[in-house]
Enzyme design. Structure first.
Site, PDB file in Angstrom:
ATOM      1  N   TYR A  42       7.897 -54.398  30.184  1.00 29.20           N
ATOM      2  CA  TYR A  42       7.700 -54.182  31.628  1.00 29.20           C
ATOM      3  C   TYR A  42       6.974 -52.885  31.936  1.00 29.20           C
ATOM      4  CZ  TYR A  42      11.675 -57.452  32.157  1.00 29.20           C
ATOM      5  OH  TYR A  42      12.519 -58.512  32.113  1.00 29.20           O
ATOM      6  N   GLY A  72      22.573 -56.432  39.382  1.00 30.21           N
ATOM      7  CA  GLY A  72      22.772 -56.245  37.945  1.00 30.21           C
ATOM      8  C   GLY A  72      22.473 -54.788  37.636  1.00 30.21           C
ATOM      9  N   CYS A  88       7.024 -52.729  13.037  1.00 34.54           N
ATOM     10  CA  CYS A  88       5.610 -52.922  12.738  1.00 34.54           C
ATOM     11  C   CYS A  88       4.911 -53.614  13.894  1.00 34.54           C
ATOM     12  CB  CYS A  88       5.451 -53.674  11.431  1.00 34.54           C
ATOM     13  SG  CYS A  88       6.035 -52.666  10.062  1.00 34.54           S
TER      14      CYS A  88
HETATM   15  C1  LIG Z   1      18.565 -61.193  37.323  1.00 30.42           C
HETATM   16  C2  LIG Z   1      19.176 -61.687  38.565  1.00 30.42           C
HETATM   17  C3  LIG Z   1      19.860 -60.819  39.414  1.00 30.42           C
HETATM   18  C4  LIG Z   1      19.993 -59.324  39.171  1.00 30.42           C
HETATM   19  O1  LIG Z   1      18.834 -58.590  39.357  1.00 30.42           O
HETATM   20  P1  LIG Z   1      18.868 -56.986  39.212  1.00 30.42           P
HETATM   21  O2  LIG Z   1      17.494 -56.558  39.449  1.00 30.42           O
HETATM   22  O3  LIG Z   1      19.377 -56.653  37.857  1.00 30.42           O
HETATM   23  O4  LIG Z   1      19.825 -56.470  40.228  1.00 30.42           O
HETATM   24  C5  LIG Z   1      20.483 -61.377  40.527  1.00 30.42           C
HETATM   25  N1  LIG Z   1      20.395 -62.703  40.803  1.00 30.42           N
HETATM   26  C6  LIG Z   1      19.737 -63.570  39.993  1.00 30.42           C
HETATM   27  C7  LIG Z   1      19.704 -65.006  40.325  1.00 30.42           C
HETATM   28  C8  LIG Z   1      19.095 -63.093  38.857  1.00 30.42           C
HETATM   29  O5  LIG Z   1      18.427 -63.953  38.080  1.00 30.42           O
END
Ligand SMILES: *Cc1c(COP(=O)(O)O)cnc(C)c1O
Length: 417
Positions: free
Chosen positions: A311, A270, A337
Site C-alpha cells: 500500500y 479495525g 529476495c
Molecule cells: C476491512 C473492513 C472494515 C475495517 O476497516 P478499517 O479501515 O480497518 O477500519 C470494516 N468493514 C468491512 C466490511 C471491512 O471489510
C-alpha cells in the site's frame, strides 16, 4: 510508547527491549491500554441511545485480542467463515457477529446461518438464492453508495467500479427480489474503504444509505462500516472522531425520528482500534553502505509486514537500542529476495549491527497479512496487559512449514527397486 530514562516503555512500564530479550526477534507486541483508549474514544464520541462497535477482526485475529475487545463490549465484523468461527471461539455471542462476505459461495453463507450469526449480503444473485432457501431469516444488505472515500486506490471500495456491495441504483431490483421471496431486511450497511479523509464525504455517503434505508420498514440497525483514519506519522492526518461523532450523531438521531424507530448505529473499525496498539520489533542484521545509500538490513521482510510494499504505507521506525544517538539517514530494507523496503531516507539515530528497531502502527493488517514466503517462520506475538507481558502466539518452527506437505514416492514404481 514513551521514552523514560533512555528506555522505551509501553503501558505499565513494560520495557520493549526486555521483551526482545525474553521472546526473541522479530516480535509483534500489542498493548491493551491503547486498544482500550481507542475503544473508549469511539464510544464517547457518539451520543446515540443504541451504539454498536463491531471490531473488524481481519485487522488482527489473535484470540486474545478478540477476547479483550469482547470484554470491552465490542461486537465483531467478519469477512470469512473462519473469522466467524474464531469470533465464536473467543466468546462472542452469535448475534453480536456480523458476517460480511464478498464473492463467497452460497454454501459458506449457509454455514454462517447455521452458526446463527447476522448475515450481510452484497450481491443480488446471492440475495435471490438466499431468499429462496431462508425466507424466514432476516438479513442485512450491503449498499454501494459509489462514493470515493479511501486514502489509497487499493483500499477504496465504494467507487463505481468496485466489486463490493449492491449499487444503490439497483434498488428496484432488490425490492422485486424481496417481494418474490418474502425476505425481510433487518439492516443496511455500507463500507466505503479504509481511511476517511473527509467528514463531509462520509456524511454524503451516509445520506445515500439513509435514502436506501427508507425502502425497508422493518430495520433494526444501520451499519456505516469503517474508514476511521489513524496517524501513521508524527502530525499525520487522523479522523477527528470527536467532531465526526458529534455531527454524525445529530444526523442519525434526526433520521431515526423521521423513520419512526430508534435504530442501532453500528460502526466497524479495525485499524482505529488496533493499529496504534501494535509494535513490530526487529533486529538489524547488517548496515551496508553503497555509493548512494546507507542501508539497514533487518531480520524481517514483506513476509511479516507487507503494508509498506503493498500500500505504500508509512510506518515510523525508531532505533530503540540507541535513544538519543546521532541521527543519520537510512533506508531500511528486509531480508527477502524481493525489493522489500520498509522506509526510504529515514532519519534514525545511528544504527549498529544488532540494534533493535521498532516499527509503529503494527497492530492492524500486519501479522494478519503475514506469510511464509522464502520459507521463513512467522513471528511470535506478545500481549502487554496491566504491566505484564504474555506470549499469545509462539514463533513458528520447521514443523509448521512441513505440517501439510505430503511426501510421495515418485520413483518407486518406475525404477521397480
Ligand atoms: C476491512 C473492513 C472494515 C475495517 O476497516 P478499517 O479501515 O480497518 O477500519 C470494516 N468493514 C468491512 C466490511 C471491512 O471489510
Amino acid at each position: 510508547m514513551e521514552l523514560v530514562n533512555d528506555r522505551y516503555l509501553l503501558s505499565g512500564g513494560v520495557d520493549l527491549l526486555e521483551l526482545v530479550e525474553e521472546f526473541g526477534s522479530p516480535l509483534y507486541v500489542y498493548d491493551t491500554a491503547v486498544i482500550k483508549r481507542q475503544f473508549d474514544r469511539i464510544q464517547s464520541a457518539f451520543s446515540v441511545p443504541r451504539l454498536g462497535i463491531h471490531y473488524a477482526c481481519k485487522a488482527l485475529t489473535n484470540l486474545n485480542i478478540l477476547r479483550y475487545l469482547e470484554h470491552l463490549g465490542a461486537g465483531l465484523d467478519t469477512v470469512s467463515i473462519q473469522e466467524v468461527r474464531l469470533g465464536l471461539a473467543a466468546g462472542f455471542a452469535p448475534d453480536r457477529i456480523i458476517y460480511t462476505p464478498n464473492c463467497v459461495s452460497i454454501e459458506e453463507i449457509e454455514m454462517a446461518v447455521e452458526l446463527g450469526v447476522k448475515i450481510n449480503i452484497d450481491n443480488i444473485s446471492i440475495l435471490e438464492q438466499f431468499g429462496h432457501h431462508y425466507p424466514q431469516v432476516p438479513v442485512c444488505l450491503r449498499i454501494n453508495p459509489h462514493i470515493l472515500a479511501g486514502g489509497n486506490a487499493k483500499i477504496s471500495v465504494g467507487h463505481i467500479d468496485s466489486k463490493f456491495g449492491i449499487s444503490f441504483h439497483q434498488m428496484p431490483h432488490i425490492l422485486k427480489v424481496l417481494e418474490a421471496t418474502g425476505l425481510r431486511i433487518e439492516g443496511v450497511h455500507m463500507h466505503t474503504g479504509s481511511d476517511i479523509l473527509d467528514t463531509e464525504i462520509f456524511l454524503q455517503a451516509a445520506e445515500i444509505l439513509f435514502n436506501a434505508a427508507n425502502n425497508f420498514p422493518d430495520l433494526d440497525y444501520l451499519d456505516f462500516g469503517s474508514g476511521f483514519r489513524v496517524p501513521y506519522q508524527e502530525g499525520g492526518i487522523a479522523t477527528d472522531i470527536e467532531d465526526f461523532g458529534q455531527q454524525f450523531s445529530d444526523r442519525f438521531k434526526q433520521f431515526c425520528e423521521e423513520y419512526g424507530k430508534e435504530l442501532e448505529l453500528i460502526f466497524e473499525p479495525g485499524k482505529f482500534l488496533v493499529s496504534e496498539a501494535g509494535y513490530f520489533l526487529v533486529r538489524t542484521n547488517v548496515v551496508k553502505t553503497t555509493p548512494s545509500t546507507l542501508f539497514a538490513g533487518i531480520d524481517s521482510g514483506l513476509n511479516h509486514l507487507i503494508r509498506p510494499m503493498f500500500y505504500n504505507a508509512y510506518h515510523q521506525i525508531t532505533n530503540i537500542s540507541r535513544p538519543g544517538g546521532k541521527p543519520r539517514i537510512y533506508t531500511v530494507v528486509g531480508y527477502i529476495c524481493e525489493t522489500d523496503t520498509f522506509g526510504i531516507n529515514r532519519k534514525i539515530s545511528e544504527i549498529q549491527e544488532g540494534d533493535i528497531l521498532c516499527l509503529r502502527n503494527a497492530g492492524a493488517y500486519c501479522f494478519s497479512m503475514s506469510s511464509n514466503y522464502n520459507s521463513r517462520f512467522r513471528p511470535a506475538e506478545v500481549l502487554v496487559h496491566e504491566g505484564k507481558a504474555c506470549l499469545i502466539r509462539r514463533r513458528e518452527t520447521m514443523e509448521d512449514l512441513l505440517r501439510n506437505q505430503v511426501e510421495v514416492d515418485l520413483f518407486a514404481s518406475v525404477s521397480g527397486k
